[in-house]
Enzyme design. Structure first.
Site, PDB file in Angstrom:
ATOM      1  N   SER A   8       0.801  -1.213   0.000  1.00 53.91           N
ATOM      2  CA  SER A   8       0.000   0.000   0.000  1.00 53.91           C
ATOM      3  C   SER A   8       0.837   1.266   0.000  1.00 53.91           C
ATOM      4  O   SER A   8       1.967   1.295   0.494  1.00 53.91           O
ATOM      5  CB  SER A   8      -0.916   0.018   1.229  1.00 53.91           C
ATOM      6  OG  SER A   8      -0.144   0.032   2.420  1.00 53.91           O
ATOM      7  N   SER A  36     -13.370   7.846  24.098  1.00 52.83           N
ATOM      8  CA  SER A  36     -12.814   8.966  23.359  1.00 52.83           C
ATOM      9  C   SER A  36     -11.440   9.278  23.926  1.00 52.83           C
ATOM     10  O   SER A  36     -11.261   9.327  25.144  1.00 52.83           O
ATOM     11  CB  SER A  36     -13.722  10.197  23.486  1.00 52.83           C
ATOM     12  OG  SER A  36     -13.154  11.316  22.835  1.00 52.83           O
ATOM     13  N   GLY A  48       1.977   3.947   4.383  1.00 54.13           N
ATOM     14  CA  GLY A  48       1.659   2.757   3.606  1.00 54.13           C
ATOM     15  C   GLY A  48       2.859   1.838   3.564  1.00 54.13           C
ATOM     16  O   GLY A  48       4.010   2.291   3.478  1.00 54.13           O
ATOM     17  N   PHE A 116      -8.393   2.258   9.314  1.00 54.36           N
ATOM     18  CA  PHE A 116      -7.789   2.272   7.984  1.00 54.36           C
ATOM     19  C   PHE A 116      -8.872   2.296   6.907  1.00 54.36           C
ATOM     20  O   PHE A 116      -9.764   1.449   6.894  1.00 54.36           O
ATOM     21  CB  PHE A 116      -6.892   1.053   7.793  1.00 54.36           C
ATOM     22  CG  PHE A 116      -6.058   1.109   6.543  1.00 54.36           C
ATOM     23  CD1 PHE A 116      -4.932   1.907   6.496  1.00 54.36           C
ATOM     24  CD2 PHE A 116      -6.392   0.366   5.428  1.00 54.36           C
ATOM     25  CE1 PHE A 116      -4.154   1.978   5.346  1.00 54.36           C
ATOM     26  CE2 PHE A 116      -5.629   0.429   4.280  1.00 54.36           C
ATOM     27  CZ  PHE A 116      -4.497   1.235   4.233  1.00 54.36           C
ATOM     28  N   GLN A 168      -1.025  -6.272   9.139  1.00 59.00           N
ATOM     29  CA  GLN A 168      -2.390  -6.065   9.626  1.00 59.00           C
ATOM     30  C   GLN A 168      -3.440  -6.603   8.664  1.00 59.00           C
ATOM     31  O   GLN A 168      -4.636  -6.625   8.995  1.00 59.00           O
ATOM     32  CB  GLN A 168      -2.624  -4.581   9.904  1.00 59.00           C
ATOM     33  CG  GLN A 168      -1.784  -4.056  11.067  1.00 59.00           C
ATOM     34  CD  GLN A 168      -1.986  -2.583  11.329  1.00 59.00           C
ATOM     35  OE1 GLN A 168      -2.358  -1.805  10.447  1.00 59.00           O
ATOM     36  NE2 GLN A 168      -1.746  -2.170  12.560  1.00 59.00           N
ATOM     37  N   ASN A 191       5.141 -10.053  13.072  1.00 57.43           N
ATOM     38  CA  ASN A 191       5.481  -9.729  14.451  1.00 57.43           C
ATOM     39  C   ASN A 191       4.950 -10.833  15.359  1.00 57.43           C
ATOM     40  O   ASN A 191       4.327 -11.793  14.891  1.00 57.43           O
ATOM     41  CB  ASN A 191       4.974  -8.337  14.847  1.00 57.43           C
ATOM     42  CG  ASN A 191       3.448  -8.217  14.842  1.00 57.43           C
ATOM     43  OD1 ASN A 191       2.728  -9.194  15.029  1.00 57.43           O
ATOM     44  ND2 ASN A 191       2.955  -7.001  14.631  1.00 57.43           N
ATOM     45  N   LEU A 221      10.038  -8.850  17.612  1.00 61.82           N
ATOM     46  CA  LEU A 221       9.625  -8.796  19.019  1.00 61.82           C
ATOM     47  C   LEU A 221       9.780  -7.391  19.597  1.00 61.82           C
ATOM     48  O   LEU A 221       9.975  -7.224  20.800  1.00 61.82           O
ATOM     49  CB  LEU A 221      10.471  -9.780  19.842  1.00 61.82           C
ATOM     50  CG  LEU A 221      10.516 -11.225  19.338  1.00 61.82           C
ATOM     51  CD1 LEU A 221      11.574 -12.017  20.087  1.00 61.82           C
ATOM     52  CD2 LEU A 221       9.143 -11.875  19.472  1.00 61.82           C
ATOM     53  N   GLY A 225      14.009  -7.513  19.970  1.00 62.20           N
ATOM     54  CA  GLY A 225      14.729  -8.027  18.814  1.00 62.20           C
ATOM     55  C   GLY A 225      13.887  -8.871  17.885  1.00 62.20           C
ATOM     56  O   GLY A 225      12.750  -8.523  17.559  1.00 62.20           O
ATOM     57  N   ASP A 253       8.054  -1.890   8.988  1.00 59.71           N
ATOM     58  CA  ASP A 253       8.366  -1.692   7.576  1.00 59.71           C
ATOM     59  C   ASP A 253       9.850  -1.375   7.389  1.00 59.71           C
ATOM     60  O   ASP A 253      10.470  -1.823   6.419  1.00 59.71           O
ATOM     61  CB  ASP A 253       7.512  -0.559   7.005  1.00 59.71           C
ATOM     62  CG  ASP A 253       6.034  -0.893   6.993  1.00 59.71           C
ATOM     63  OD1 ASP A 253       5.695  -2.078   6.866  1.00 59.71           O
ATOM     64  OD2 ASP A 253       5.214   0.036   7.110  1.00 59.71           O
TER      65      ASP A 253
END
Length: 301
Positions: A8, A36, A48, A116, A168, A191, A221, A225, A253
């Site tokens: 993305s 909230s 992205g 998203f 995700q 992850n 992690l 690491g 990323d």
């Protein structure tokens, strides 16, 4: 060696909540959740997964080729990629849609809640993996559901080794679909939370997943690491202390951009993870997913 980065391109609206989510969400009231969060700071960043991975990969000295979609509001992002010197020949503009948007709230423990809107990302399958002989490596990062399925299949059929990075987007797929991704991929990067979900949905342990054709399985992690799995054996690669904890957005990323760089050079997997950990520590000390600077000489590159 150009690396194809499928994923993305998005705009990230990043906010910081100066408290803890755990203190605001009552477990016994989840069924009527209505909360909230006051967020005094707000920034809009380029983000992205494809953009973030390409940013780190290019800074390290790689040659990323981004395959992604932008909406009618994406001209600024397209120019940003061109300013880096990144190939945009496979970035498609979808005029009837907005660019994907993420709204992220981060608490003081670096937990995140994200909303998203996929926007143009929903049409990413309109671009196919090109028949280019110079593409020797790729990554399938979070993208539109159909695009992830089709791009993985196309890469597999073209004989281009790739990292499967569900991120995700993992909840979009059932066990059979995830097993198919793993069968097609050469490496998997998740992850620790995603690793548990991957195991739960496929019915396979990390040990079992790694005792296959896979060349490696990476489980990040955070500050602790990374675990590197190869043929049923696991090695813990220690984390790197960051100079400051500012913003975790895009750390995964950045790690993956480093993985691509190391894998291109046939490094041992542990060395790839070590670089990923070091780059992740640089990223978390900087606000936004594409603002950290990499000193290649300081990294010994």
């Amino acid at each position: 060696m150009p690396a194809l980065i499928c994923g993305s391109l998005a705009f990230d609206t990043i906010t910081m909540f100066p408290g803890r989510f755990a203190q605001q969400i009552l477990p016994e009231q989840i069924h009527i959740l209505n909360v909230s969060f006051l967020v005094p700071t707000l920034k809009r960043e380029f983000g992205g997964c494809a953009g973030n991975i390409a940013y780190t990969h290019q800074q390290l000295g790689g040659t990323p080729v981004v395959m992604a979609t932008l909406g009618a509001d994406g001209d600024g992002y397209l120019q940003r990629l061109r300013d880096w010197g990144v190939s945009t020949s496979l970035v498609k503009r979808i005029d009837e849609s907005y660019t994907a948007q993420a709204i992220i709230i981060t608490d003081q423990d670096n937990n995140q809640i994200t909303a998203f809107h996929p926007g143009a990302m929903q049409f990413a399958q309109r671009t196919a993996v090109p028949p280019r002989g110079d593409l020797t490596l790729a990554i399938v990062a979070p993208d539109g559901r159909d695009a992830m399925i089709e791009h993985a299949q196309q890469l597999h059929e073209a004989g281009i080794p790739f990292i499967f990075d569900p991120g995700q987007g993992l909840p979009m797929f059932d066990g059979a679909e995830l097993r198919r991704f793993v069968e097609q991929a050469s490496w998997v990067a998740v992850n620790d939370y995603e690793a548990r979900m991957l195991c739960d949905r496929t019915g396979l342990s990390l040990e079992q997943l790694s005792r296959s054709h896979l060349r490696g399985l990476f489980v990040t992690l955070g500050a602790d690491g990374c675990e590197v799995w190869e043929q049923g054996q696991v090695r813990r690669v220690p984390g790197v202390a960051a100079t400051a904890i500012v913003d975790p957005t895009g750390c995964g990323d950045a790690f993956r951009g480093a993985l691509l760089y190391g894998l291109e050079r046939d490094w041992p997997l542990a060395r790839c993870a070590e670089l990923g950990n070091r780059v992740g520590a640089l990223k978390i000390a900087c606000a936004g997913p594409q603002n950290h600077r990499i000193d290649r000489a300081a990294l010994g590159l």
